[in-house]
Design a protein around this motif. Structure first.
Motif, PDB file in Angstrom:
ATOM      1  N   ASN A   6       0.829  -1.210   0.000  1.00 17.03           N
ATOM      2  CA  ASN A   6       0.000   0.000   0.000  1.00 17.03           C
ATOM      3  C   ASN A   6       0.860   1.255   0.000  1.00 17.03           C
ATOM      4  O   ASN A   6       0.549   2.225  -0.699  1.00 17.03           O
ATOM      5  N   TRP A  50      -5.810   3.059  -0.572  1.00 14.36           N
ATOM      6  CA  TRP A  50      -5.290   1.913   0.177  1.00 14.36           C
ATOM      7  C   TRP A  50      -5.906   0.625  -0.360  1.00 14.36           C
ATOM      8  O   TRP A  50      -6.724   0.001   0.301  1.00 14.36           O
ATOM      9  N   GLY A  53      -5.483  -5.476   0.459  1.00 13.71           N
ATOM     10  CA  GLY A  53      -6.166  -5.952   1.651  1.00 13.71           C
ATOM     11  C   GLY A  53      -7.647  -5.614   1.676  1.00 13.71           C
ATOM     12  O   GLY A  53      -8.325  -5.831   2.667  1.00 13.71           O
ATOM     13  N   LYS A  54      -8.163  -5.078   0.591  1.00 12.96           N
ATOM     14  CA  LYS A  54      -9.595  -4.761   0.489  1.00 12.96           C
ATOM     15  C   LYS A  54     -10.167  -5.459  -0.735  1.00 12.96           C
ATOM     16  O   LYS A  54      -9.453  -5.735  -1.696  1.00 12.96           O
ATOM     17  N   HIS A 123     -12.732  -5.365   4.077  1.00 10.78           N
ATOM     18  CA  HIS A 123     -11.381  -5.882   4.272  1.00 10.78           C
ATOM     19  C   HIS A 123     -11.343  -7.351   3.878  1.00 10.78           C
ATOM     20  O   HIS A 123     -12.194  -8.129   4.282  1.00 10.78           O
ATOM     21  N   GLU A 125     -10.147 -11.061   4.018  1.00  8.63           N
ATOM     22  CA  GLU A 125      -9.721 -11.898   5.146  1.00  8.63           C
ATOM     23  C   GLU A 125      -8.589 -12.770   4.751  1.00  8.63           C
ATOM     24  O   GLU A 125      -8.397 -13.266   3.750  1.00  8.63           O
TER      25      GLU A 125
END
Length: 125
Positions: A6, A50, A53-54, A123, A125
């Motif tokens: 990121n 960002w 992770g999303k 988010h 997992e």
């Protein structure tokens, strides 16, 4: 690893993309009619800021008549060009091994840019 990616994303142009989306959002929100579209560009700005992770998921309300109408208007008024630009950047970045993860993030942004109404960012997992 996600945090490092990121930060690298931000340094290599993600911050510029996010700022462009925020400025576009503020301009859209100057009118009452543009507020729903401005909210969607804020969603794009958050993901552009960002992205690692999303993930983008369909909300329970994604099949509603109003969301379908708003997505069609969004596509006709510029969403197709935003998605196309992310697709082009994604293809260019996927040519190299180093750019491949960044290209995948552009594909994620392209999917959201095409039909943002009724989508949620969660988010991974």
């Amino acid at each position: 690893m996600g945090c490092f990616m990121n930060v690298l994303w931000l340094v290599l142009g993600g911050i510029v993309t996010a700022i462009e989306y925020v400025v576009s959002s503020l301009l859209l929100m100057l009118t009452i009619v543009g507020i729903p579209f401005g909210m969607q560009t804020l969603k794009l700005a958050g993901l552009a800021l960002w992205p690692f992770g999303k993930k983008v998921v369909d909300g329970g309300r994604a099949s509603g008549c109003l969301y379908i109408l708003m997505n069609v208007l969004w596509i006709l008024l510029g969403g197709i060009w935003i998605a196309f630009s992310h697709l082009v950047f994604g293809v260019i970045l996927c040519i190299t091994i180093i750019g491949f993860p960044f290209g995948l993030q552009h594909f994620k942004l392209a999917a959201l840019a095409l039909t943002p109404f009724g989508k949620d960012i969660v988010h991974a997992e």
